[in-house]
Design a protein around this motif. Structure first.
Motif, mmCIF file in Angstrom:
data_model
loop_
_atom_site.group_PDB
_atom_site.id
_atom_site.type_symbol
_atom_site.label_atom_id
_atom_site.label_comp_id
_atom_site.label_asym_id
_atom_site.label_seq_id
_atom_site.Cartn_x
_atom_site.Cartn_y
_atom_site.Cartn_z
ATOM 1 N N ALA A 91 0.777 -1.130 -0.126
ATOM 2 C CA ALA A 91 0.080 0.241 0.223
ATOM 3 C C ALA A 91 0.781 1.000 0.421
ATOM 4 O O ALA A 91 1.202 1.369 0.956
ATOM 5 N N ASP A 92 0.829 1.531 -1.134
ATOM 6 C CA ASP A 92 1.767 3.737 -1.485
ATOM 7 C C ASP A 92 2.856 3.440 -1.258
ATOM 8 O O ASP A 92 3.866 4.062 -0.474
ATOM 9 N N GLY A 93 3.687 2.018 -1.883
ATOM 10 C CA GLY A 93 5.037 1.847 -1.212
ATOM 11 C C GLY A 93 5.727 0.892 -0.400
ATOM 12 O O GLY A 93 6.011 0.808 -0.303
ATOM 13 N N SER A 94 5.077 0.533 0.659
ATOM 14 C CA SER A 94 5.003 -0.243 0.786
ATOM 15 C C SER A 94 4.458 -1.225 1.717
ATOM 16 O O SER A 94 3.101 -1.188 1.888
ATOM 17 N N GLN A 95 4.767 -1.699 2.717
ATOM 18 C CA GLN A 95 4.174 -3.732 2.879
ATOM 19 C C GLN A 95 5.072 -4.189 3.951
ATOM 20 O O GLN A 95 6.490 -3.731 4.221
ATOM 21 N N ARG A 96 4.725 -5.050 4.600
ATOM 22 C CA ARG A 96 4.745 -5.440 6.256
ATOM 23 C C ARG A 96 4.958 -6.679 5.835
ATOM 24 O O ARG A 96 3.926 -7.709 5.745
ATOM 25 N N PHE A 97 5.944 -7.459 5.975
ATOM 26 C CA PHE A 97 6.258 -8.595 6.315
ATOM 27 C C PHE A 97 6.442 -10.052 7.535
ATOM 28 O O PHE A 97 6.937 -9.233 7.916
ATOM 29 N N LYS A 98 5.867 -10.646 7.417
ATOM 30 C CA LYS A 98 6.635 -11.794 8.907
ATOM 31 C C LYS A 98 7.733 -12.364 8.635
ATOM 32 O O LYS A 98 8.081 -12.636 7.438
ATOM 33 N N ALA A 99 8.380 -12.575 10.146
ATOM 34 C CA ALA A 99 10.268 -12.755 9.816
ATOM 35 C C ALA A 99 9.939 -14.423 10.282
ATOM 36 O O ALA A 99 9.586 -14.007 11.307
ATOM 37 N N PHE A 100 10.677 -15.296 9.625
ATOM 38 C CA PHE A 100 11.125 -16.589 10.446
ATOM 39 C C PHE A 100 12.023 -17.364 10.607
ATOM 40 O O PHE A 100 13.079 -17.100 9.363
#
Length: 105
Positions: A91-100
């Motif tokens: 969204a608007d050039g931003s993204q969340r990722f979960k890290a494992f």
């Protein structure tokens, strides 16, 4: 003439990948959407951002998504993670990722 040159410059830069994969990012895998393998340990979240617009021009959404994924892979080792999974859509050039931290394949 200036408009033509500006248009050509925008089109040329829209095809470029601005985010290179770093050596540490090459070892990070991207998990598909869905359940995470039970053997993976949650290491938190990585939030990444790139330019989604250049002036009034919207960049190619697939290119933006590729760059966000590359940035997430580059950032994952700083969270002691070797895998990432998108938490949602960009969204608007931003993204969340979960890290494992997952066992080697």
């Amino acid at each position: 003439m200036r408009l033509l040159l500006l248009s050509a410059a925008i089109l040329a830069t829209s095809a470029c990948t601005w985010v290179p994969i770093e050596p540490v990012g090459k070892a990070v895998r991207v998990l598909p959407a869905g359940p995470v393998p039970t053997c993976c340990i949650d290491k938190g979240e990585v939030v990444v951002t790139v330019k989604s617009k250049v002036g009034f021009y919207n960049r190619n959404p697939l290119r933006v998504q590729e760059e966000l994924e590359t940035l997430a892979r580059n950032e994952a080792p700083s969270a002691s993670a070797n895998a990432v999974q998108a938490s949602g859509l960009p969204a608007d050039g931003s993204q969340r990722f979960k890290a494992f931290q997952c066992p080697p394949r």
